[in-house]
Design a protein around this motif. Structure first.
Motif: not given
Length: 301
Positions: A194-196, A201-205
């Motif tokens: 979940k953490y990874l 997700q943050a990097l992709r956005i």
């Protein structure tokens, strides 16, 4: 090919939401495997038209051979320009499915998935300039803190940013394995995946400027719809869903709905359903991606 890409989530609900008129003009701004587009075309008569957008070169393998189909190899933030170029304004309905296709996750070298080791890439558009590797190695600590906190909704975003900035002094963080090793000490026990996933997700956005693109798209979608036309948007995380919800409710992304002295408001859209439509238990059993999906449908005033 379509099955390799992914099974469209809530396909029936999306099609129903569009209320397809046989001779209407429709836009699928997230073509991907073409699952939604193929279903839309089935409902069109000979004068109907479907325009599909996808910035990912891989999506072009799924092109539909049909005279009523137009493909645009661009990000949906350029919706209005290309709809104008193809002479299809105004349109009867617009569909957006904001999920990353499972096909993209399964391409190891694209760097989207925590299951593989690869360069930190994450570009949806392979000719884009910014990669996840650049974000990790060049962004200031404060910017990384913000990205992980806001886009990843990560609790210890500040420590995460500091750990990365400290680690890269000893050498650049180039691969998924490098990143996992760098941040291993911060990951809560038993919540590794979940953490990874939140970090990714943050990097992709950030790499794909997804929230900026979504905002630009929503303004343009409201503009090019005919009165009575439908907007159908499916999101998979709360940040996107909040933007869609606020835009439908208020015609903007924050603040209150503004009204003039006669009590008229600026909104171009009216929500069709109270709250978001979610997938049935049966669908979630068959397709796990449906679990987090939220579908919002609006009609232009």
């Amino acid at each position: 090919m379509d099955n390799v890409y992914h099974t469209p989530v809530m396909l029936a609900e999306c099609i129903e939401g569009l209320e397809i008129k046989p001779n209407g003009i429709y836009v699928d701004v997230t073509f991907g495997g073409g699952g939604h587009s193929r279903e839309i075309i089935k409902h069109l008569g000979e004068k109907g038209k479907l325009v599909a957008f996808d910035q990912d070169a891989d999506a072009q393998q799924n092109m539909i051979a049909d005279d009523r189909f137009i493909f645009v190899d661009q990000n949906f933030r350029y919706l209005k320009n290309f709809a104008r170029l193809h002479g299809v304004i105004p349109v009867d309905g617009i569909l957006a499915d904001l999920g990353v296709s499972s096909y993209q996750f399964d391409q190891a070298d694209r760097g989207f998935s925590i299951r593989f080791d690869a360069e930190l890439d994450m570009r949806m558009n392979q000719s884009g300039d910014l990669t996840a590797k650049q974000v990790i190695n060049t962004y200031a600590e404060a910017d990384l803190h913000k990205i992980f906190g806001i886009y990843g909704e990560i609790q210890n975003a500040k420590s995460l940013a500091r750990t990365i900035v400290t680690a890269r002094l000893n050498g650049s963080i180039d691969t998924i394995a490098d990143l996992k090793n760098t941040i291993a000490g911060l990951i809560p026990r038993g919540k590794e995946n979940k953490y990874l996933a939140q970090v990714f997700q943050a990097l992709r956005i950030e790499v794909n400027q997804e929230l900026e693109a979504l905002k630009e798209f929503l303004f343009q979608a409201a503009d090019i719809l005919k009165p009575g036309g439908r907007l159908v948007v499916m999101s998979y995380h709360s940040l996107e869903d909040r933007l869609v919800k606020n835009f439908i409710a208020k015609g903007k992304f924050s603040g209150e709905l503004e009204k003039d002295i006669y009590g008229n408001d600026d909104r171009q859209l009216i929500a069709i359903s109270r709250g978001a439509v979610t997938a049935s238990e049966e669908e979630i059993k068959i397709n796990n991606r449906a679990r987090s999906a939220k579908l919002r449908i609006a009609v232009k005033k």
